[in-house]
Design an enzyme around this catalytic site. Structure first.
Site, PDB file in Angstrom:
ATOM      1  N   THR A 189      44.629  43.579  72.427  1.00  0.00           N
ATOM      2  CA  THR A 189      45.065  42.661  71.361  1.00  0.00           C
ATOM      3  C   THR A 189      46.482  42.151  71.600  1.00  0.00           C
ATOM      4  OG1 THR A 189      45.701  42.658  69.022  1.00  0.00           O
ATOM      5  CG2 THR A 189      45.655  44.784  70.072  1.00  0.00           C
ATOM      6  N   ASP A 190      46.763  40.966  71.050  1.00  0.00           N
ATOM      7  CA  ASP A 190      48.131  40.425  71.117  1.00  0.00           C
ATOM      8  C   ASP A 190      49.122  41.287  70.328  1.00  0.00           C
ATOM      9  OD1 ASP A 190      47.283  39.744  68.544  1.00  0.00           O
ATOM     10  OD2 ASP A 190      47.811  37.614  68.685  1.00  0.00           O
ATOM     11  N   GLU A 191      48.591  42.137  69.437  1.00  0.00           N
ATOM     12  CA  GLU A 191      49.495  42.936  68.594  1.00  0.00           C
ATOM     13  C   GLU A 191      50.325  43.928  69.411  1.00  0.00           C
ATOM     14  OE1 GLU A 191      48.277  44.214  64.773  1.00  0.00           O
ATOM     15  OE2 GLU A 191      46.695  42.714  64.613  1.00  0.00           O
ATOM     16  N   TYR A 232      48.193  51.199  64.725  1.00  0.00           N
ATOM     17  CA  TYR A 232      47.059  50.519  65.381  1.00  0.00           C
ATOM     18  C   TYR A 232      47.497  49.922  66.714  1.00  0.00           C
ATOM     19  CZ  TYR A 232      44.112  46.515  66.640  1.00  0.00           C
ATOM     20  OH  TYR A 232      43.365  45.593  67.340  1.00  0.00           O
ATOM     21  N   LYS A 278      46.493  50.962  70.599  1.00  0.00           N
ATOM     22  CA  LYS A 278      45.885  50.010  71.539  1.00  0.00           C
ATOM     23  C   LYS A 278      46.747  49.912  72.810  1.00  0.00           C
ATOM     24  CE  LYS A 278      42.772  47.719  71.287  1.00  0.00           C
ATOM     25  NZ  LYS A 278      41.366  48.026  71.682  1.00  0.00           N
ATOM     26  N   PRO A 337      44.637  38.487  47.463  1.00  0.00           N
ATOM     27  CA  PRO A 337      45.954  39.124  47.576  1.00  0.00           C
ATOM     28  C   PRO A 337      46.686  38.749  48.868  1.00  0.00           C
ATOM     29  CG  PRO A 337      44.213  40.700  48.086  1.00  0.00           C
ATOM     30  CD  PRO A 337      43.533  39.400  47.830  1.00  0.00           C
TER      31      PRO A 337
END
Ligand code: NAD
Length: 310
Positions: A120-122, A144, A148, A199
């Site tokens: 992931t780019d995260e 998370y 990763k 939200p």
């Protein structure tokens, strides 16, 4: 050719199983633990064409059963929700790091032709200006993304140490059919359809780069076929939008009132902006095909037809 797709009952994994089933004459094995995010019904139409194994990527017997005789392995199996990782990081480390380690050990043992890790780019963290390339440092912010990143560096080290034929893709935020409704797009579509409040975290100005899941599947396929072993590839959609823009677009397409928007306290460690430079993957001949708006309309259409799916 026989391909093992782990996490193939989840959102991106199931789209990829459908994609491979449509485009290749491969034997397909799916290994999935069926956590809250996995759903065998995501594969309902093609379940007779594939071998489905309910099991854990962290379990030696499950992985051994699933991987033996496979030529290709694509690992989608992961815990994926940032908010859940803030509540309880332990399962993230177990699945995303130790589970990955178990897959790598079996990939060595069975001498697979290619092992592709879905990341992931995260892992790059937040960026104010410009975009992350594959050469950028990793700087994850949540349990998370940290787990990763742990998986990624293990995969890369197995290439350097043992010569394991690996590839890694890092995509931006995906959306599309079969996504469990806890992430912003499916959650807000289903809530808006029921006239419930949406939200929005903080001021709603956090920016994500969105990619339609089918464009990601094609990107993964391109990297699997044409990527250079041992390398990382960014797969971004090039659609940077604030969370508030996404919210307005969903309400607009569904013809719902903006009064449904509620601002809530921001997420801890909430990254401000993600942005990917995907030119390396584009050089392999891949290009995202869907416009953001068409893909969002398509996705909303799917959730309207499948209101009771989840
Ligand atoms: P998801 O949460 O929808 O699906 C994950 C799947 O993995 C589920 O079917 C679940 O049952 C399975 N799983 C979880 N733990 C397992 C285990 N221990 N053993 C076997 N199966 C297990 O996730 P997703 O959104 O489809 O993401 C797939 C991959 O893509 C993940 O690696 C994620 O990090 C990555 N990714 C996702 C996005 C996104 O926007 N969704 C963006 C970039 C990268």
């Amino acid at each position: 050719m026989k391909i093992l797709i782990t996490g193939g009952a989840g959102f991106i994994g199931s789209n990829f199983v459908h994609y491979i089933n449509e485009n290749y004459d491969y034997e397909i094995v799916v290994l999935d633990k069926l956590t809250y995010a996995g759903n065998k019904d995501n594969l309902k139409e093609i379940i007779d064409n594939i071998q489905f194994i309910k099991g854990d990527i962290g379990n030696e017997n499950d992985v051994s059963n699933a991987m033996k005789d496979c030529d290709l392995v694509v690992n989608f199996a992961a815990e994926t929700h940032v908010d859940r990782s803030i509540e309880d990081p332990s399962i993230f480390v177990k699945t995303d790091v130790i589970g990955t380690y178990n897959l790598l050990e079996h990939a060595r043992k069975y001498d697979v032709e290619k092992y592709l890790q879905i990341s992931t780019d995260e892992v790059y963290g937040s960026i104010e200006n410009g975009s992350f390339s594959e050469k950028s440092n990793i700087d994850p912010s949540s349990p998370y993304s940290a787990s990763k990143a742990g998986g990624d560096v293990l995969v890369s080290a197995y290439h350097k140490t043992y010569g394991l034929p690996i590839l890694i893709t890092r995509s931006s935020n995906n959306f599309g059919p079969y996504q469990y409704p806890e992430k912003i797009i499916p959650l807000f579509i289903l809530k808006a359809m029921k006239n419930e409040q949406l939200p929005v975290y903080g001021d709603g100005q956090n920016i994500r780069d969105w990619i339609y899941v089918m464009d990601n599947c094609k990107g993964i396929d391109t990297v699997l076929n044409k990527g250079k072993l041992g390398e990382f590839y960014n797969v971004g959609g090039g659609n940077e939008k604030t969370n508030l823009e996404i919210t307005h677009m969903i309400l607009d397409i569904l013809g719902k009132s903006e009064d449904l928007i509620t601002f809530v306290e921001d997420r801890l460690g909430h990254d401000r902006r993600y942005s990917l430079d995907s030119s390396k993957t584009k050089k392999l001949g891949w290009e995202p095909e869907w416009s953001f708006e068409d893909a969002l309309r398509e996705t909303i259409g799917w959730y309207k037809k499948n209101k009771n799916f989840f």
